[in-house]
Scaffold this active site. Structure first.
Site, PDB file in Angstrom:
ATOM      1  N   GLY A  36       0.829  -1.211   0.000  1.00  9.86           N
ATOM      2  CA  GLY A  36       0.000   0.000   0.000  1.00  9.86           C
ATOM      3  C   GLY A  36       0.855   1.249   0.000  1.00  9.86           C
ATOM      4  O   GLY A  36       0.643   2.169   0.784  1.00  9.86           O
TER       5      GLY A  36
ATOM      6  N   ARG B  76      -0.172   5.807  -1.558  1.00  6.85           N
ATOM      7  CA  ARG B  76      -0.905   6.952  -0.999  1.00  6.85           C
ATOM      8  C   ARG B  76      -0.695   7.033   0.515  1.00  6.85           C
ATOM      9  O   ARG B  76      -0.272   6.071   1.138  1.00  6.85           O
ATOM     10  CB  ARG B  76      -2.405   6.826  -1.298  1.00  6.85           C
ATOM     11  CG  ARG B  76      -2.724   7.048  -2.760  1.00  6.85           C
ATOM     12  CD  ARG B  76      -4.214   7.086  -3.030  1.00  6.85           C
ATOM     13  NE  ARG B  76      -4.846   5.780  -2.975  1.00  6.85           N
ATOM     14  CZ  ARG B  76      -5.805   5.431  -2.111  1.00  6.85           C
ATOM     15  NH1 ARG B  76      -6.256   6.306  -1.234  1.00  6.85           N
ATOM     16  NH2 ARG B  76      -6.328   4.232  -2.132  1.00  6.85           N
TER      17      ARG B  76
ATOM     18  N   ASN C   9       1.306  -2.334   5.406  1.00  4.49           N
ATOM     19  CA  ASN C   9       0.573  -1.072   5.575  1.00  4.49           C
ATOM     20  C   ASN C   9      -0.778  -1.043   4.865  1.00  4.49           C
ATOM     21  O   ASN C   9      -1.681  -0.338   5.310  1.00  4.49           O
ATOM     22  CB  ASN C   9       1.460   0.075   5.063  1.00  4.49           C
ATOM     23  CG  ASN C   9       0.673   1.346   4.843  1.00  4.49           C
ATOM     24  OD1 ASN C   9       0.346   2.071   5.778  1.00  4.49           O
ATOM     25  ND2 ASN C   9       0.326   1.617   3.574  1.00  4.49           N
TER      26      ASN C   9
ATOM     27  N   TYR D 280     -13.432  -3.256  10.640  1.00  2.00           N
ATOM     28  CA  TYR D 280     -12.100  -2.640  10.676  1.00  2.00           C
ATOM     29  C   TYR D 280     -11.422  -2.891  12.029  1.00  2.00           C
ATOM     30  O   TYR D 280     -10.250  -3.270  12.091  1.00  2.00           O
ATOM     31  CB  TYR D 280     -12.261  -1.142  10.409  1.00  2.00           C
ATOM     32  CG  TYR D 280     -10.979  -0.360  10.297  1.00  2.00           C
ATOM     33  CD1 TYR D 280     -10.201  -0.408   9.140  1.00  2.00           C
ATOM     34  CD2 TYR D 280     -10.540   0.461  11.336  1.00  2.00           C
ATOM     35  CE1 TYR D 280      -9.027   0.335   9.027  1.00  2.00           C
ATOM     36  CE2 TYR D 280      -9.377   1.198  11.234  1.00  2.00           C
ATOM     37  CZ  TYR D 280      -8.621   1.138  10.076  1.00  2.00           C
ATOM     38  OH  TYR D 280      -7.464   1.866   9.978  1.00  2.00           O
TER      39      TYR D 280
ATOM     40  N   LYS E 134      -7.950  -4.898  12.790  1.00  2.00           N
ATOM     41  CA  LYS E 134      -6.796  -4.234  13.409  1.00  2.00           C
ATOM     42  C   LYS E 134      -6.434  -4.888  14.752  1.00  2.00           C
ATOM     43  O   LYS E 134      -5.268  -4.947  15.115  1.00  2.00           O
ATOM     44  CB  LYS E 134      -7.079  -2.741  13.583  1.00  2.00           C
ATOM     45  CG  LYS E 134      -7.212  -1.997  12.238  1.00  2.00           C
ATOM     46  CD  LYS E 134      -5.948  -2.117  11.411  1.00  2.00           C
ATOM     47  CE  LYS E 134      -5.988  -1.345  10.125  1.00  2.00           C
ATOM     48  NZ  LYS E 134      -4.748  -1.457   9.341  1.00  2.00           N
TER      49      LYS E 134
HETATM   50  P1  NAP Z   1      -5.046   5.310   2.088  1.00  5.11           P
HETATM   51  O1  NAP Z   1      -4.603   6.721   1.947  1.00  5.11           O
HETATM   52  O2  NAP Z   1      -6.441   4.945   1.745  1.00  5.11           O
HETATM   53  O3  NAP Z   1      -4.033   4.368   1.241  1.00  5.11           O
HETATM   54  C1  NAP Z   1      -4.209   2.986   1.253  1.00  5.11           C
HETATM   55  C2  NAP Z   1      -3.101   2.317   0.460  1.00  5.11           C
HETATM   56  O4  NAP Z   1      -3.340   0.907   0.484  1.00  5.11           O
HETATM   57  C3  NAP Z   1      -3.069   2.733  -0.996  1.00  5.11           C
HETATM   58  O5  NAP Z   1      -1.734   2.818  -1.435  1.00  5.11           O
HETATM   59  C4  NAP Z   1      -3.792   1.571  -1.699  1.00  5.11           C
HETATM   60  O6  NAP Z   1      -3.342   1.355  -3.030  1.00  5.11           O
HETATM   61  C5  NAP Z   1      -3.367   0.396  -0.843  1.00  5.11           C
HETATM   62  N1  NAP Z   1      -4.291  -0.735  -0.937  1.00  5.11           N
HETATM   63  C6  NAP Z   1      -5.606  -0.752  -0.574  1.00  5.11           C
HETATM   64  N2  NAP Z   1      -6.129  -1.963  -0.853  1.00  5.11           N
HETATM   65  C7  NAP Z   1      -5.130  -2.714  -1.393  1.00  5.11           C
HETATM   66  C8  NAP Z   1      -5.050  -4.049  -1.869  1.00  5.11           C
HETATM   67  N3  NAP Z   1      -6.107  -4.864  -1.851  1.00  5.11           N
HETATM   68  N4  NAP Z   1      -3.865  -4.478  -2.365  1.00  5.11           N
HETATM   69  C9  NAP Z   1      -2.790  -3.660  -2.407  1.00  5.11           C
HETATM   70  N5  NAP Z   1      -2.795  -2.393  -1.951  1.00  5.11           N
HETATM   71  C10 NAP Z   1      -3.959  -1.921  -1.458  1.00  5.11           C
HETATM   72  O7  NAP Z   1      -4.834   4.786   3.583  1.00  5.11           O
HETATM   73  P2  NAP Z   1      -3.954   5.389   4.784  1.00  5.11           P
HETATM   74  O8  NAP Z   1      -4.815   6.306   5.548  1.00  5.11           O
HETATM   75  O9  NAP Z   1      -2.642   5.835   4.298  1.00  5.11           O
HETATM   76  O10 NAP Z   1      -3.793   4.071   5.667  1.00  5.11           O
HETATM   77  C11 NAP Z   1      -2.641   3.240   5.610  1.00  5.11           C
HETATM   78  C12 NAP Z   1      -2.711   2.228   6.751  1.00  5.11           C
HETATM   79  O11 NAP Z   1      -2.793   2.925   7.988  1.00  5.11           O
HETATM   80  C13 NAP Z   1      -3.953   1.334   6.687  1.00  5.11           C
HETATM   81  O12 NAP Z   1      -3.623   0.039   7.136  1.00  5.11           O
HETATM   82  C14 NAP Z   1      -4.900   2.003   7.658  1.00  5.11           C
HETATM   83  O13 NAP Z   1      -5.841   1.093   8.184  1.00  5.11           O
HETATM   84  C15 NAP Z   1      -3.926   2.481   8.712  1.00  5.11           C
HETATM   85  N6  NAP Z   1      -4.443   3.571   9.545  1.00  5.11           N
HETATM   86  C16 NAP Z   1      -4.799   4.776   8.993  1.00  5.11           C
HETATM   87  C17 NAP Z   1      -5.275   5.784   9.817  1.00  5.11           C
HETATM   88  C18 NAP Z   1      -5.671   7.146   9.297  1.00  5.11           C
HETATM   89  O14 NAP Z   1      -6.170   7.949  10.089  1.00  5.11           O
HETATM   90  N7  NAP Z   1      -5.460   7.460   8.037  1.00  5.11           N
HETATM   91  C19 NAP Z   1      -5.405   5.552  11.196  1.00  5.11           C
HETATM   92  C20 NAP Z   1      -5.041   4.326  11.710  1.00  5.11           C
HETATM   93  C21 NAP Z   1      -4.560   3.342  10.867  1.00  5.11           C
HETATM   94  P3  NAP Z   1      -4.317   1.728  -4.295  1.00  5.11           P
HETATM   95  O15 NAP Z   1      -4.583   3.183  -4.208  1.00  5.11           O
HETATM   96  O16 NAP Z   1      -3.495   1.310  -5.457  1.00  5.11           O
HETATM   97  O17 NAP Z   1      -5.551   0.907  -4.066  1.00  5.11           O
END
Ligand code: NAP
Length: 247
Positions: free
Chosen positions: A11, A14, A90, A155, A159
Site C-alpha cells: 500500500g 498513498r 501497511n 475494521y 486491526k
Molecule cells: P489510504 O490513503 O487509503 O491508502 C491505502 C493504500 O493501500 C493505498 O496505497 C492503496 O493502493 C493500498 N491498498 C488498498 N487496498 C489494497 C489491496 N487490496 N492491495 C494492495 N494495496 C492496497 O490509507 P492510509 O490512511 O494511508 O492508511 C494506511 C494504513 O494505515 C492502513 O492500514 C490504515 O488502516 C492504517 N491507519 C490509517 C489511519 C488514518 O487515520 N489514516 C489511522 C489508523 C490506521 P491503491 O490506491 O493502489 O488501491
C-alpha cells in the site's frame, strides 16, 4: 547511517504508506519495492521520487489479500534485489457501517485486505528472513483495534487481529533476530480520513488531547526507527501515534 537495506512496503502509493516509502528510501534503503492495487500513474510518480533519493525502486501491482500473489511478489523482490530485510504491512481499507447494516461482503473485504494480507506477507518473507538471521516487520494497525469504534466493527476486528498476530509471530521469530512490531496510528490526514464530515471531525478532535489530527510523517518517523538497527531490542510491541488519544 548506511543506506544499504532492502524493503518491501504494501500500500505504498498513498497516505501513510507513501510517507513510509519515501522515508525508508531517504534514510535506510538502497533498494525498495512497493505494492499497490490500482493507480499505475501514482506508482510511476512514486518510483521517480524514490529514485531521486538514490534508491532503486520496484513497483508491483498486486492485491495483498491474495495469498499466492504475495508469494510471487516476495519471490520477485528477492530475485531482483538478492535479499529482503524490512517488510511494512501497511495496505488497508475501510468499509464502515453499523453492524445491523454491514454486509458479509463488507466484513470479508476488510478482513481480507487488512488482516489476511499481514499473514500472507509475513509468511512469504519468513523463510528469507530466517535464512538471513535478520528481519524487521512492522504492521500498521490502528487505535481502533485497541479501543473499538461504532460503525467500524469489521475494521476494528481486522486491526485487533493484527495486534494478536504481531505478538504471536514476534515470539516465534525472536530467536532468529527478526523483530516484529505494530504501529497504531490515531487519526491521520490521508484519503482514508478525508471522508469525515465537519461534525465527525469536531467530535473526533475533542477526544485528542493534542487537539489535532496527525500527519503521515508522524507515523513514518516511528516506522523508520523500528525498521532501523537502533530498535534491535524492541519486539512484540504496539506503539500508538495518536496525539495522546489512547493512554
Ligand atoms: P489510504 O490513503 O487509503 O491508502 C491505502 C493504500 O493501500 C493505498 O496505497 C492503496 O493502493 C493500498 N491498498 C488498498 N487496498 C489494497 C489491496 N487490496 N492491495 C494492495 N494495496 C492496497 O490509507 P492510509 O490512511 O494511508 O492508511 C494506511 C494504513 O494505515 C492502513 O492500514 C490504515 O488502516 C492504517 N491507519 C490509517 C489511519 C488514518 O487515520 N489514516 C489511522 C489508523 C490506521 P491503491 O490506491 O493502489 O488501491
Amino acid at each position: 547511517m548506511q543506506k544499504n537495506k532492502v524493503a518491501l512496503v504494501t500500500g505504498g502509493t498513498r497516505g501513510i504508506g507513501r510517507s513510509i516509502v519515501l522515508s525508508l528510501a531517504e534514510n535506510l534503503c538502497s533498494h525498495l519495492a512497493f505494492v499497490y492495487n490500482s493507480s499505475d500513474e501514482l506508482a510511476e510518480t512514486l518510483k521517480q521520487e524514490i529514485e531521486k533519493l538514490n534508491c532503486e525502486a520496484f513497483p508491483i501491482k498486486s492485491d495483498v489479500s491474495n495469498f499466492n500473489s504475495s508469494l510471487d511478489v516476495v519471490d520477485q523482490v528477492v530475485a531482483k534485489f538478492g535479499k529482503l530485510e524490512i517488510l511494512v504491512n501497511n495496505a488497508g481499507v475501510t468499509k464502515d457501517n453499523l453492524l445491523l447494516r454491514m454486509t458479509e461482503d463488507d466484513y470479508d473485504k476488510v478482513l481480507n485486505v487488512n488482516l489476511k494480507s499481514v499473514f500472507n506477507y509475513t509468511k512469504a518473507v519468513s523463510r528469507q528472513m530466517m535464512k538471513q538471521r535478520y528481519g524487521k516487520i512492522i504492521n500498521i494497525t490502528s487505535v481502533v483495534g485497541l479501543i473499538g469504534n461504532a460503525g467500524q466493527s469489521n475494521y476494528a476486528a481486522s486491526k485487533a487481529g493484527i495486534i494478536g498476530f504481531t505478538k504471536s509471530t514476534a515470539k516465534e521469530f525472536a530467536s532468529r533476530n527478526i523483530n516484529i512490531n505494530a504501529v497504531a496510528p490515531g487519526f491521520i490526514e490521508t484519503d482514508m480520513t478525508d471522508a469525515l464530515n465537519d461534525e465527525q471531525r469536531k467530535a473526533l478532535l475533542s477526544n485528542i488531547p493534542m487537539s489535532k489530527m496527525g500527519k503521515p510523517e508522524d507515523v513514518s518517523n516511528l516506522v523508520k526507527f523500528l525498521a532501523g538497527d537502533e530498535s534491535s531490542y524492541i519486539t512484540g510491541q504496539v506503539i500508538t501515534v495518536d496525539g495522546g488519544m489512547v493512554m
